[in-house]
Design an enzyme around this catalytic site. Structure first.
Site: not given
Length: 155
Positions: A45-47, A50
């Site tokens: 999810v963070c990727e 980003a």
């Protein structure tokens, strides 16, 4: 207490790599800052977030805004992940003192020792002009469109 729209943004001083640091003061009078907290590097999810920011980086820069992407991972891990993703914006570490900036913005999750998904658009004068906080681990689909809309409203 979470920082809200209209509040003065708390100063931050975060590690980037080696002796390189990023501070809110560095942007004062020069550009806006989109301060984006996320829980952990190297997670799906963070990727996705980003990569979404990277894809829209030209629009942010055209609007006089720099992105500072923050987690409590160590600086070396942040930079390795940045390189893997191919990002051109600042990946900063709130590793030590652990979570001090996330705590100042009211988005530190004591249960897992990482930030909630908190986003703060700070104008060049140091005032928060838009914010979004998600305490559940879900993608901020509105992150890019809503922050760019808020920037357009300031013109």
């Amino acid at each position: 207490m979470t920082v809200r729209t209209g509040d003065a943004a708390p100063e931050f001083d975060l590690a980037v790599s080696g002796s390189e640091r990023v501070r809110l003061l560095d942007f004062r009078g020069r550009s806006n800052v989109l301060l984006v907290f996320h829980p952990f590097a190297f997670t799906p999810v963070c990727e996705d977030e980003a990569r979404d920011l990277q894809e829209n980086l030209p629009a942010f820069r055209d609007a006089g805004t720099e992105i500072v992407f923050v987690s409590c991972d160590p600086p070396a891990a942040r930079q390795a992940w940045k390189k893997q993703i191919g990002a051109d914006f600042t990946f900063a570490s709130d590793f030590w003192p652990h979570g001090v900036t996330a705590k100042a913005y009211g988005v530190f999750n004591e249960a897992n020792g990482a930030p909630h998904r908190g986003t703060f658009l700070i104008d060049s004068g140091g005032t928060v002009i838009w914010s979004l906080v998600k305490e559940r681990d879900e993608r901020r689909t509105e992150l890019v469109p809503d922050s760019l809309h808020a920037l357009a409203d300031t013109k």
